[in-house]
Design a protein around this motif. Structure first.
Motif, PDB file in Angstrom:
ATOM      1  N   THR A 280      -1.081 -15.820   9.074  1.00  0.00           N
ATOM      2  CA  THR A 280      -1.883 -14.615   8.884  1.00  0.00           C
ATOM      3  C   THR A 280      -2.245 -13.967  10.224  1.00  0.00           C
ATOM      4  OG1 THR A 280      -3.926 -15.906   8.831  1.00  0.00           O
ATOM      5  CG2 THR A 280      -2.860 -15.444   6.717  1.00  0.00           C
ATOM      6  N   GLY A 281      -2.608 -12.681  10.135  1.00  0.00           N
ATOM      7  CA  GLY A 281      -2.974 -11.963  11.349  1.00  0.00           C
ATOM      8  C   GLY A 281      -3.490 -10.573  11.043  1.00  0.00           C
ATOM      9  N   VAL A 282      -3.641  -9.792  12.115  1.00  0.00           N
ATOM     10  CA  VAL A 282      -4.115  -8.420  12.027  1.00  0.00           C
ATOM     11  C   VAL A 282      -3.180  -7.527  12.832  1.00  0.00           C
ATOM     12  CG1 VAL A 282      -6.019  -6.831  12.513  1.00  0.00           C
ATOM     13  CG2 VAL A 282      -6.511  -9.174  11.799  1.00  0.00           C
ATOM     14  N   PHE A 283      -2.895  -6.365  12.268  1.00  0.00           N
ATOM     15  CA  PHE A 283      -2.022  -5.371  12.914  1.00  0.00           C
ATOM     16  C   PHE A 283      -2.736  -4.025  12.761  1.00  0.00           C
ATOM     17  CE2 PHE A 283       1.706  -2.523  13.097  1.00  0.00           C
ATOM     18  CZ  PHE A 283       2.466  -3.095  14.102  1.00  0.00           C
ATOM     19  N   TYR A 284      -3.612  -3.717  13.718  1.00  0.00           N
ATOM     20  CA  TYR A 284      -4.529  -2.583  13.597  1.00  0.00           C
ATOM     21  C   TYR A 284      -4.096  -1.422  14.495  1.00  0.00           C
ATOM     22  CZ  TYR A 284      -8.824   0.114  14.532  1.00  0.00           C
ATOM     23  OH  TYR A 284      -9.742   1.127  14.723  1.00  0.00           O
ATOM     24  N   PRO A 285      -3.574  -0.346  13.923  1.00  0.00           N
ATOM     25  CA  PRO A 285      -3.256   0.839  14.725  1.00  0.00           C
ATOM     26  C   PRO A 285      -4.494   1.709  14.912  1.00  0.00           C
ATOM     27  CG  PRO A 285      -2.402   1.080  12.487  1.00  0.00           C
ATOM     28  CD  PRO A 285      -3.154  -0.208  12.525  1.00  0.00           C
ATOM     29  N   VAL A 286      -4.798   2.041  16.162  1.00  0.00           N
ATOM     30  CA  VAL A 286      -6.011   2.800  16.470  1.00  0.00           C
ATOM     31  C   VAL A 286      -5.689   4.293  16.365  1.00  0.00           C
ATOM     32  CG1 VAL A 286      -7.917   3.099  18.092  1.00  0.00           C
ATOM     33  CG2 VAL A 286      -6.641   0.948  18.045  1.00  0.00           C
ATOM     34  N   GLN A 287      -5.772   4.795  15.145  1.00  0.00           N
ATOM     35  CA  GLN A 287      -5.421   6.200  14.897  1.00  0.00           C
ATOM     36  C   GLN A 287      -6.006   6.635  13.560  1.00  0.00           C
ATOM     37  OE1 GLN A 287      -5.078   9.243  15.659  1.00  0.00           O
ATOM     38  NE2 GLN A 287      -3.285   8.913  16.952  1.00  0.00           N
ATOM     39  N   THR A 288      -6.184   7.924  13.402  1.00  0.00           N
ATOM     40  CA  THR A 288      -6.550   8.498  12.114  1.00  0.00           C
ATOM     41  C   THR A 288      -5.278   8.999  11.447  1.00  0.00           C
ATOM     42  OG1 THR A 288      -7.798  10.242  11.004  1.00  0.00           O
ATOM     43  CG2 THR A 288      -7.114  10.691  13.268  1.00  0.00           C
ATOM     44  N   PHE A 289      -5.088   8.649  10.188  1.00  0.00           N
ATOM     45  CA  PHE A 289      -3.836   8.942   9.492  1.00  0.00           C
ATOM     46  C   PHE A 289      -4.077   9.886   8.311  1.00  0.00           C
ATOM     47  CE2 PHE A 289      -3.138   4.786  11.435  1.00  0.00           C
ATOM     48  CZ  PHE A 289      -1.905   4.964  12.049  1.00  0.00           C
TER      49      PHE A 289
ATOM     50  N   LEU B  67       3.319   4.091   8.369  1.00  0.00           N
ATOM     51  CA  LEU B  67       4.041   2.878   8.752  1.00  0.00           C
ATOM     52  C   LEU B  67       5.487   2.928   8.274  1.00  0.00           C
ATOM     53  CD1 LEU B  67       1.401   0.067   8.139  1.00  0.00           C
ATOM     54  CD2 LEU B  67       2.553   0.557  10.306  1.00  0.00           C
ATOM     55  N   VAL B  68       5.678   3.345   7.044  1.00  0.00           N
ATOM     56  CA  VAL B  68       7.036   3.446   6.512  1.00  0.00           C
ATOM     57  C   VAL B  68       7.867   4.397   7.362  1.00  0.00           C
ATOM     58  CG1 VAL B  68       8.388   4.388   4.591  1.00  0.00           C
ATOM     59  CG2 VAL B  68       6.541   2.761   4.143  1.00  0.00           C
ATOM     60  N   LYS B  69       7.318   5.550   7.680  1.00  0.00           N
ATOM     61  CA  LYS B  69       8.047   6.529   8.478  1.00  0.00           C
ATOM     62  C   LYS B  69       8.368   5.982   9.867  1.00  0.00           C
ATOM     63  CE  LYS B  69       7.676  11.234  10.332  1.00  0.00           C
ATOM     64  NZ  LYS B  69       9.081  11.558  10.045  1.00  0.00           N
TER      65      LYS B  69
ATOM     66  N   GLY C  44       0.831  -1.185   0.000  1.00  0.00           N
ATOM     67  CA  GLY C  44       0.000   0.000   0.000  1.00  0.00           C
ATOM     68  C   GLY C  44       0.870   1.241   0.000  1.00  0.00           C
ATOM     69  N   ALA C  45       0.285   2.367  -0.397  1.00  0.00           N
ATOM     70  CA  ALA C  45       1.051   3.614  -0.441  1.00  0.00           C
ATOM     71  C   ALA C  45       0.188   4.809  -0.028  1.00  0.00           C
ATOM     72  CB  ALA C  45       1.612   3.841  -1.847  1.00  0.00           C
ATOM     73  N   GLY C  46      -0.892   4.530   0.720  1.00  0.00           N
ATOM     74  CA  GLY C  46      -1.776   5.600   1.159  1.00  0.00           C
ATOM     75  C   GLY C  46      -1.379   6.160   2.508  1.00  0.00           C
ATOM     76  N   ASN C  47      -2.352   6.658   3.239  1.00  0.00           N
ATOM     77  CA  ASN C  47      -2.083   7.324   4.515  1.00  0.00           C
ATOM     78  C   ASN C  47      -1.458   6.389   5.548  1.00  0.00           C
ATOM     79  OD1 ASN C  47      -3.108   9.827   3.665  1.00  0.00           O
ATOM     80  ND2 ASN C  47      -5.194   9.252   4.212  1.00  0.00           N
TER      81      ASN C  47
END
Length: 267
Positions: free
Chosen positions: A108-117, A15-17, A7-10
């Protein structure tokens, strides 16, 4: 640990940063739009950009984070092929982990950050809660380890609880932001400066984390101030959607104040 960003969105951009600043190796950035992949990969020395979904023929990683819109996940899962033994996790708050079950030879799994980006807004990853779910002990361990590299609050959470959290987050963030947008539009229409509401908004948010919000509810709806409510509805006559929203929220506040469940009225 090597982490590939799909992905390359918000979310992907943040995440990259965050991972780069934490010293995590990011060998690969994917986007279905090659230019977007190149822009984001350009922020990481040595990262390769790609729009190819056969990830076996590209620089490999231990973890692949699918940071793409929920609507795009099924198609990606259908087309993507990952290296055997890799951990593949989506970052959605609403989608089940089982959405990834058809992926072969991976964990497989989930990695959910609770934030607005938003790309233009800097964030402190250490303060962002990350909810983790793993379909296997290997996936769970890898995602917990990765989460702790970024955040001081990493929580194991099953899919049902995560969905409930996501609904609450929509109320707390998305709906609240929309209401602030409505307020800003009303001020601009009246040619009033937006910053007049800043102290009020800041006090409201701070108070909401010091006390149960329902117990410190104020305003004409809570007081039952019929004259003020009618005056506000009169002002909103030229904006029916906002007038309806005002009525729905007023009724909700009043029913909560009366300790009655709010189900809304049928049209």
């Amino acid at each position: 640990m090597k982490v590939a960003i799909i992905g390359a969105g918000n979310v992907a951009t943040h995440l990259v940063k965050g991972l780069r600043e934490a010293g995590i190796d990011i060998p690969l950035v994917y986007s279905r739009t090659p230019a977007s992949a190149q822009i984001l990969a350009g922020q990481v020395p040595g990262a390769q950009a790609t729009d190819t979904t056969d990830f076996r023929i590209l620089p490999t990683a231990q973890v692949y984070l699918l940071a793409i819109p929920d609507g795009a996940l099924p198609k990606l899962v259908e087309n993507a092929v990952f290296p055997a033994g890799a951990v593949v996790a989506h970052t959605s708050g609403a989608q089940p982990m089982e959405l990834l079950a058809s992926l072969a030879v991976v964990e497989t799994g989930v990695f959910y950050p609770v934030q607005t980006f938003s790309k233009e807004k800097e964030l402190d990853w250490s303060r962002i809660p990350i909810c983790v779910e793993g379909a296997s002990p290997k996936a769970e361990e890898a995602l917990l380890t990765l989460g702790k590299v970024l955040s001081e609050q990493v929580v194991l959470m099953n899919g049902r609880a995560r969905k409930q959290l996501h609904v609450a987050a929509v109320f707390a963030c998305n709906f609240t932001n929309h209401l602030w947008g409505v307020a800003q539009e009303l001020l601009q229409k009246a040619e009033l400066p937006v910053n007049l509401l800043e102290p009020l908004v800041l006090e409201t948010v701070q108070k909401a984390f010091q006390f149960p919000p329902f117990t410190v509810q104020t305003g004409p709806a809570r007081r039952g101030d019929t004259n003020t409510l009618q005056a506000h509805l009169q002002l909103l006559q030229t904006q029916p959607p906002y007038q309806h929203l005002y009525q729905v929220l007023t009724e909700s506040i009043q029913r909560v104040a009366e300790n009655e469940p709010f189900f809304g009225k049928q049209a």
